[in-house]
Scaffold this active site. Structure first.
Site, mmCIF file in Angstrom:
data_model
loop_
_atom_site.group_PDB
_atom_site.id
_atom_site.type_symbol
_atom_site.label_atom_id
_atom_site.label_comp_id
_atom_site.label_asym_id
_atom_site.label_seq_id
_atom_site.Cartn_x
_atom_site.Cartn_y
_atom_site.Cartn_z
ATOM 1 N N ASP A 1 32.059 40.003 36.694
ATOM 2 C CA ASP A 1 31.314 38.742 36.759
ATOM 3 C C ASP A 1 30.402 38.563 35.561
ATOM 4 O OD1 ASP A 1 32.008 39.441 39.732
ATOM 5 O OD2 ASP A 1 31.745 37.277 39.553
ATOM 6 N N ASN B 1 30.150 43.466 39.011
ATOM 7 C CA ASN B 1 31.342 42.995 39.719
ATOM 8 C C ASN B 1 31.059 43.100 41.221
ATOM 9 O OD1 ASN B 1 34.083 41.945 39.609
ATOM 10 N ND2 ASN B 1 34.735 43.907 40.445
ATOM 11 N N LYS B 2 32.015 42.663 42.005
ATOM 12 C CA LYS B 2 31.863 42.614 43.458
ATOM 13 C C LYS B 2 31.299 43.905 44.038
ATOM 14 C CE LYS B 2 32.418 39.865 45.593
ATOM 15 N NZ LYS B 2 31.229 39.019 45.935
HETATM 16 O O1 MRU Z 1 31.863 36.519 45.125
HETATM 17 P P1 MRU Z 1 33.119 36.279 44.326
HETATM 18 O O2 MRU Z 1 34.352 36.216 45.168
HETATM 19 O O3 MRU Z 1 32.983 35.095 43.408
HETATM 20 O O4 MRU Z 1 33.251 37.576 43.418
HETATM 21 C C1 MRU Z 1 34.336 37.659 42.516
HETATM 22 C C2 MRU Z 1 34.446 38.961 41.816
HETATM 23 O O5 MRU Z 1 33.628 39.830 41.947
HETATM 24 C C3 MRU Z 1 35.603 39.102 40.863
HETATM 25 O O6 MRU Z 1 35.974 40.441 40.758
HETATM 26 C C4 MRU Z 1 35.185 38.592 39.465
HETATM 27 O O7 MRU Z 1 34.593 37.349 39.547
HETATM 28 C C5 MRU Z 1 36.327 38.551 38.554
HETATM 29 S S1 MRU Z 1 37.421 37.202 38.868
HETATM 30 C C6 MRU Z 1 38.655 37.253 37.685
#
Ligand code: MRU
Length: 361
Positions: free
Chosen positions: A248, A258-259
């Site tokens: 992110d 990241n997530k």
């Molecule tokens: O909360 P989200 O679903 O928006 O989180 C998304 C992620 O963490 C993805 O791994 C990241 O945005 C990469 S998308 C190519």
């Protein structure tokens, strides 16, 4: 090859059409957002999610505001002000994915250079709306190209055969193209490599279970859904050859947001001597953020944890912490794959160099 995944967002002059990812994999519904507030709500409520497509959606949201101002007959100054305010609203939706701010700043810069009232016919609000929409479409196209390049470079890191562990969703649903980490997996699969993907459920919102497992299934990529807590024992059992995730925001020193749950995977991978790769477009690299410590991690509604997908699990008064992201320190990252290729440590230096290739240093 026709990709069997619906387009996540479509930008028009009068509406932004957003595939409602909350309804997947059961229904393919589109929300018709006719105001910036509706676009902002679609982002906040996770109808659309994933860093690159959040940027694309926000860009179309600014375009919608500019077109609205032109349609109402606002003057050029007022139209530009409406676009700027839309940008502020959209930037305030979710703080971690840097792509939102990046894309908003980019369309506003295009509007300001080409659409400022001081620049002749560009002061026409209708022209301003055209400029912003064209720039948003360019961002979308460039993201598709970036995904293709990430896919090609990332596929080279994937051995044949390979068991790949991934987290969250990084596919066509959250980019303008084939995806980032998932784009690399798909490219390797289409090149004939025997890949199999361990798909983390990705609690609490279950992007892995609902989206990644579905996408990979539709694309014909072999995959197995696992609970997030399974990762350690899969690695200990020799069943994971590499971990591949998206991002992110990547700080200047290579720290990766990241997530939530990604950091734990990186620690486990290090312990088991397994490579941990991150794939992301350069629009997710934020060189103005020096390190992960400066990244704002979004704290989301406790209800997502107490009552996942609306099913009450914990009593309504249970205290909850719900950070949506975590930060993986650069030293746990084996390589970062961007459209400029595979970048390795020292990331401070290699990210700077990759940035200057594209004139962003
Ligand atoms: O909360 P989200 O679903 O928006 O989180 C998304 C992620 O963490 C993805 O791994 C990241 O945005 C990469 S998308 C190519």
């Amino acid at each position: 090859v026709t990709d069997p995944i619906p387009t996540p967002v479509r930008g028009q002059r009068d509406a932004v059409l957003v595939l409602d990812q909350r309804a997947l994999p059961h229904r393919e519904d589109y929300l018709e957002c006719r105001s910036v507030e509706e676009v902002a709500a679609a982002i906040r409520d996770l109808a659309v999610r994933g860093a690159p497509v959040l940027g694309i959606t926000a860009a179309f949201g600014v375009a919608l505001a500019a077109a609205g101002a032109a349609g109402r007959g606002d003057g050029p100054e007022e139209a530009l002000e409406q676009a700027r305010q839309a940008g502020q609203t959209l930037k305030a939706t979710r703080p971690t994915a840097v792509n939102i701010a990046w894309a908003v700043d980019r369309v506003l810069a295009a509007a300001t250079i080409e659409g400022t009232p001081s620049e002749g016919d560009a002061g026409d609000p209708s022209r301003l709306a055209d400029v912003v929409l064209a720039e948003a479409e360019r961002i979308e196209r460039e993201d598709a190209e970036a995904c293709a390049a990430i896919g090609a470079a990332g596929a080279e890191l994937i051995p044949d055969p390979a068991n790949i562990l991934t987290h969250c969703n990084t596919g066509m649903l959250c980019t303008g193209g084939i995806g980032t980490a998932q784009g690399a997996i798909l490219t390797a699969h289409r090149a004939g490599k025997r890949v199999h993907v361990w798909v983390d459920e990705t609690r609490p919102v279950l992007q892995g279970a609902r989206l990644t497992a579905w996408e990979l299934g539709r694309l014909g990529v072999p995959r197995t859904l696992v609970a997030d807590g399974a990762a350690g024992s899969l690695m200990a059992g020799g069943k994971v050859d590499l971990v591949l995730v998206g991002a992110d925001r990547i700080a200047a020193n290579g720290d990766v947001a990241n997530k939530i749950g990604t950091y734990g995977l990186a620690v486990l991978a290090q312990h088991h001597g397994i490579p941990f790769y991150v794939a992301a477009p350069f629009s997710s690299v934020d060189r103005s953020t020096p390190s992960g410590a400066h990244i704002i991690v979004e704290e989301r509604d406790p209800a997502e944890v107490r009552a996942p997908l609306g099913v009450q699990m914990a009593s309504a008064d249970t205290p909850v912490a719900n950070p949506a992201f975590d930060v993986t320190p650069a030293e746990l990252v084996s390589a970062i794959v961007t459209e400029h290729g595979v970048i390795r440590s020292p990331f401070q230096e290699t990210l700077r160099r990759a940035g200057s290739v594209r004139g962003a240093a």
